[in-house]
Design an enzyme around this catalytic site. Sequence first.
Site, PDB file in Angstrom:
ATOM      1  N   GLU A  74       0.801  -1.285   0.172  1.00 58.77           N
ATOM      2  CA  GLU A  74      -0.182   0.060  -0.255  1.00 58.77           C
ATOM      3  C   GLU A  74       0.914   1.338  -0.062  1.00 58.77           C
ATOM      4  O   GLU A  74       1.958   1.228   0.752  1.00 58.77           O
ATOM      5  CB  GLU A  74      -0.702   0.197   1.233  1.00 58.77           C
ATOM      6  CG  GLU A  74      -1.703  -1.118   1.363  1.00 58.77           C
ATOM      7  CD  GLU A  74      -2.178  -1.178   2.784  1.00 58.77           C
ATOM      8  OE1 GLU A  74      -3.194  -1.945   3.047  1.00 58.77           O
ATOM      9  OE2 GLU A  74      -1.891  -0.552   3.690  1.00 58.77           O
ATOM     10  N   SER A 125       7.825   4.955  16.957  1.00 57.74           N
ATOM     11  CA  SER A 125       6.703   4.864  17.366  1.00 57.74           C
ATOM     12  C   SER A 125       7.069   4.407  18.706  1.00 57.74           C
ATOM     13  O   SER A 125       7.407   3.449  19.090  1.00 57.74           O
ATOM     14  CB  SER A 125       6.208   3.468  16.673  1.00 57.74           C
ATOM     15  OG  SER A 125       5.971   3.858  15.250  1.00 57.74           O
ATOM     16  N   CYS A 166      -1.979   1.346   8.776  1.00 61.02           N
ATOM     17  CA  CYS A 166      -1.264   0.640   7.717  1.00 61.02           C
ATOM     18  C   CYS A 166      -1.711  -0.779   7.779  1.00 61.02           C
ATOM     19  O   CYS A 166      -1.966  -1.532   8.711  1.00 61.02           O
ATOM     20  CB  CYS A 166       0.252   0.820   7.980  1.00 61.02           C
ATOM     21  SG  CYS A 166       0.488   0.304   9.713  1.00 61.02           S
TER      22      CYS A 166
HETATM   23  S1  SF4 Z   1       4.153  -2.089  10.284  1.00 58.27           S
HETATM   24 FE1  SF4 Z   1       3.097  -2.386  12.011  1.00 58.27          FE
HETATM   25  S2  SF4 Z   1       3.878  -4.009  13.199  1.00 58.27           S
HETATM   26 FE2  SF4 Z   1       5.277  -3.390  11.700  1.00 58.27          FE
HETATM   27  S3  SF4 Z   1       7.007  -2.043  12.892  1.00 58.27           S
HETATM   28 FE3  SF4 Z   1       5.461  -0.727  11.874  1.00 58.27          FE
HETATM   29  S4  SF4 Z   1       3.682  -0.351  13.201  1.00 58.27           S
HETATM   30 FE4  SF4 Z   1       4.817  -2.258  14.105  1.00 58.27          FE
END
Ligand code: SF4
Length: 374
Positions: A96, A236, A355
């Site tokens: 995506e 994050s 996401c």
């Molecule tokens: S895609 Fe989702 S699971 Fe993977 S690091 Fe990023 S937030 Fe975490």
Amino acid sequence: MKFVPKKKPIYGESKDSLEAYLAEIKQPKFRAKQILDWLYKKRAFSWDEMTNLPQALREKLSEEFEITPSKRIFDKASADNTEKLLLELGDGSLIETVVIRAPQTGVGQENSRKTICISTQVGCAYGCKFCASGLAGWKRDLSTGEIVSQLIQVCHLEDSTTQRAKEEIASFDNIVVMGMGEPMANYKNLLPALRILNADWGLNFGARRITVSTSGLVPRIIELANEPEQFRLAISLHGATNEVRNQIMPVNKHYPLEELIPAIKKYTEAKSRMVTLEFILIEEINDTLDQSEKLIDIALDLGAHVNLIPYNKVEGLEWKRPSITRQDVFYNALKKAGVSVTIRREKGHDIAAACGQLKLKTEKAQAEAEGAAV
Ligand code: SF4
């Protein structure tokens, strides 16, 4: 799993590697600049469009390189101007790319326009508990060409929907590496891709307008800090203590806050730029007074910006989005303490913009259709 395409994606080539290839086939160096202009400035769809290249060279290039490493399956616009592109790769994998076109306005909210959010892996191994991308696990890393081609797809979409003449640079303002996958886990393909986006012969997109978002892979954060480019970094965070972060981000068990925070500090010092701490607010999990106090300490210590994101419901996952009142209490506590803070009332709810959600829904629908066909 490693996918080896029949042909190399041309969007994975740098100017140097293209010049080296041309030297090998006894072609003059200036052809590299012509090819790159066709790809990034004139945004050619096919080798045939490259009319200032000799026919024999076009044929040779088409045998050697893939000019369309991804195919747009569909794009889906949301009522609030967020748009999702679902792309199919050479091995049938889906990824995506999200285009956020509308300005976000309002007190304390971000005010960014035309931000493109790109993916770096098919699936993800990191299993953050709020994220749909992690639900099906990791399938493979994207190649450099597949990462770059997402931006090219957006450019092609823009070229076809606006009256702008080609030979213009892309009109978006920011690129965020925040889609499917953990970018730092695909560092070896990510960095060359970012350099292609940044290069004057490539998309010519300023490094300070490119943000890499990570769940907190400490060694890669330090590696990126040591690179010369001024890419922005977003972490994050989502938990201000190890106890809470462990519940949300399994990666915290490998790289706990006592390792992550010094790495962020190193990045901030190396780039002289504020790092952004992403913090998804989840009711009763991390939207408490204790968490806001700890987050204030971390943000002030790092001189970081905090971006609060009220939790977006993911199918198959528990947890609730806090009420507006709880969101405001948390936001105001940070603001009052002097933290640079914004709150992003998530865009794109109606097209599953968190996401991995559109991909999951599409795969589920495909599996159901295949099941029904048996
Ligand atoms: S895609 Fe989702 S699971 Fe993977 S690091 Fe990023 S937030 Fe975490």
